[in-house]
Design an enzyme around this catalytic site. Structure first.
Site, PDB file in Angstrom:
ATOM      1  N   ARG A  16       0.597  -1.891   0.206  1.00 15.31           N
ATOM      2  CA  ARG A  16       0.227   0.266  -0.246  1.00 15.31           C
ATOM      3  C   ARG A  16       1.055   0.950   0.078  1.00 15.31           C
ATOM      4  O   ARG A  16       1.813   0.680   0.033  1.00 15.31           O
ATOM      5  CB  ARG A  16      -1.257  -0.051   0.946  1.00 15.31           C
ATOM      6  CG  ARG A  16      -0.465  -0.425   2.592  1.00 15.31           C
ATOM      7  CD  ARG A  16      -1.237  -0.112   4.221  1.00 15.31           C
ATOM      8  NE  ARG A  16      -1.241  -1.396   4.741  1.00 15.31           N
ATOM      9  CZ  ARG A  16      -0.062  -0.824   5.555  1.00 15.31           C
ATOM     10  NH1 ARG A  16      -0.309   1.099   5.687  1.00 15.31           N
ATOM     11  NH2 ARG A  16       0.654  -0.903   6.839  1.00 15.31           N
ATOM     12  N   SER A 143      14.051   9.020   5.291  1.00 18.28           N
ATOM     13  CA  SER A 143      12.751   9.988   5.565  1.00 18.28           C
ATOM     14  C   SER A 143      13.304  11.335   6.058  1.00 18.28           C
ATOM     15  O   SER A 143      14.805  11.177   6.101  1.00 18.28           O
ATOM     16  CB  SER A 143      11.958   9.026   6.895  1.00 18.28           C
ATOM     17  OG  SER A 143      11.416  10.529   7.236  1.00 18.28           O
ATOM     18  N   TYR A 156      12.293   5.514  15.073  1.00 21.57           N
ATOM     19  CA  TYR A 156      12.543   6.409  14.240  1.00 21.57           C
ATOM     20  C   TYR A 156      13.770   6.651  13.466  1.00 21.57           C
ATOM     21  O   TYR A 156      14.035   6.723  11.856  1.00 21.57           O
ATOM     22  CB  TYR A 156      10.443   6.430  13.393  1.00 21.57           C
ATOM     23  CG  TYR A 156      10.937   6.908  12.111  1.00 21.57           C
ATOM     24  CD1 TYR A 156      10.014   5.597  10.792  1.00 21.57           C
ATOM     25  CD2 TYR A 156      10.220   8.077  11.255  1.00 21.57           C
ATOM     26  CE1 TYR A 156       9.656   5.860  10.208  1.00 21.57           C
ATOM     27  CE2 TYR A 156      10.015   8.135   9.917  1.00 21.57           C
ATOM     28  CZ  TYR A 156       9.445   7.111   9.423  1.00 21.57           C
ATOM     29  OH  TYR A 156       8.862   7.315   8.444  1.00 21.57           O
ATOM     30  N   ALA A 158      16.429   7.401  14.363  1.00 21.27           N
ATOM     31  CA  ALA A 158      17.344   6.622  13.955  1.00 21.27           C
ATOM     32  C   ALA A 158      17.492   5.470  13.349  1.00 21.27           C
ATOM     33  O   ALA A 158      18.353   5.654  12.811  1.00 21.27           O
ATOM     34  CB  ALA A 158      17.864   5.755  15.850  1.00 21.27           C
ATOM     35  N   LYS A 160      16.551   6.160  10.462  1.00 23.41           N
ATOM     36  CA  LYS A 160      16.043   6.724   8.558  1.00 23.41           C
ATOM     37  C   LYS A 160      18.003   7.050   8.368  1.00 23.41           C
ATOM     38  O   LYS A 160      18.656   7.173   7.522  1.00 23.41           O
ATOM     39  CB  LYS A 160      15.141   7.478   8.849  1.00 23.41           C
ATOM     40  CG  LYS A 160      13.709   6.892   9.068  1.00 23.41           C
ATOM     41  CD  LYS A 160      13.646   5.677   7.578  1.00 23.41           C
ATOM     42  CE  LYS A 160      12.476   5.197   7.163  1.00 23.41           C
ATOM     43  NZ  LYS A 160      11.892   4.611   6.083  1.00 23.41           N
TER      44      LYS A 160
END
Ligand code: NDP
Length: 248
Positions: A16, A143, A156, A158, A160
């Site tokens: 998705r 990101s 998150y 860390a 990315k």
């Protein structure tokens, strides 16, 4: 235009959101795409939708990218069923947002295992065929949070930021074999992941975006398609923010 005729692509997290749109875009331009997601239902549905538009281009594979042996098996299966891979897109990602004070070990491990170790697992599994492929590409979906950090997203951020470091090191290791490895750092893109955020948070984020709106999945898919194309042959080890100007 069929920039990806005779190319085989793997898109993780293709069930998705951004991953499905990347898989759709590559299929639209001629690639055969392995659509990988954790759950059978989501990758099958996404592959069905892509095949409805571009018949015979997509095949679903339900695999958890954090599971090292399962990813090695996936690589063998894809080689047998689709052929040698040219394009690997590491897009599978999850969030478990909370302040560090309240973050459980499990929240940390789940995010790092999926977002960072998942990319290690797939690159390990697919690097040999990629080294022999025509126009071989690895594209990691990072990101902007990996660049600028965010309160409530230490795990998150860390993962990315780690993925960006991994991208550059892989780019250096594989450059001699002409495999390019780049990262795309999306800003705020409208998907299920961001749909979960409270309206007040969305409003605050919007204030920080110079172009004044959230991005669409197609904005990311266009950048990935360019990096996957032969035109991007001289670009490696780079991070491309697609974020409406948020991090300029
Ligand atoms: P979604 O939550 O909408 O979709 C995530 C996809 O990843 C799903 O198909 C999910 O599978 C799959 N996935 C999650 N964990 C695993 C796993 N362990 N193994 C295999 N597949 C897995 O996310 P988005 O489309 O919003 O995000 C895609 C990527 O872009 C992520 O890496 C995210 O961090 C990044 N990103 C997104 C931004 C945004 O604003 N949306 C901003 C910046 C980066 P299933 O369907 O089975 O659950």
């Amino acid at each position: 235009m069929s920039r990806f005729a005779n190319k085989i692509a793997v898109v993780t997290g293709g069930g998705r959101g951004i991953g499905q749109e990347i898989a759709r875009k590559l299929a639209a331009e001629g690639a055969k795409v392995a659509v990988v997601s954790r759950s059978e239902s989501s990758c099958s549905k996404a592959a069905e939708e892509i095949n409805a538009e571009f018949p015979g281009t997509a095949k679903a594979y339900a695999v958890d990218v954090a599971d090292h042996p399962a990813v090695q098996d996936l690589a063998k299966k894809i080689a047998d069923e689709l052929g040698p891979v040219n394009i690997l897109v590491n897009n599978a990602g999850v969030t478990r947002d909370t302040l560090l004070m309240r973050m459980k070990e499990e929240d940390w491990d789940t995010v790092l295992d999926t977002n960072l170790k998942g990319a290690f697992n797939t690159v390990k599994a697919f690097m040999r065929p990629l080294m022999k492929a025509e126009d071989p590409r690895i594209i990691n979906i990072a990101s902007v949070i990996g660049l600028i950090g965010n309160a409530g997203q230490t795990n998150y951020s860390a993962s990315k930021a780690g993925l960006i470091g991994f991208t550059k090191a892989v780019a250096r290791e594989l450059a001699g074999r002409c495999v390019t490895c780049n990262a795309v750092a999306p800003g705020f893109i409208t998907t299920d992941m961001t749909g979960e955020l409270p309206d007040a948070v969305k409003e605050a984020v919007l204030q920080k975006i110079p172009l004044g709106s959230f991005g669409e999945t197609t904005d990311i898919a266009e950048m990935v398609a360019f990096l996957a194309s032969p035109a991007a042959r001289y670009i490696t080890g780079q991070v491309f923010a697609v974020d409406g100007g948020m991090t300029m």
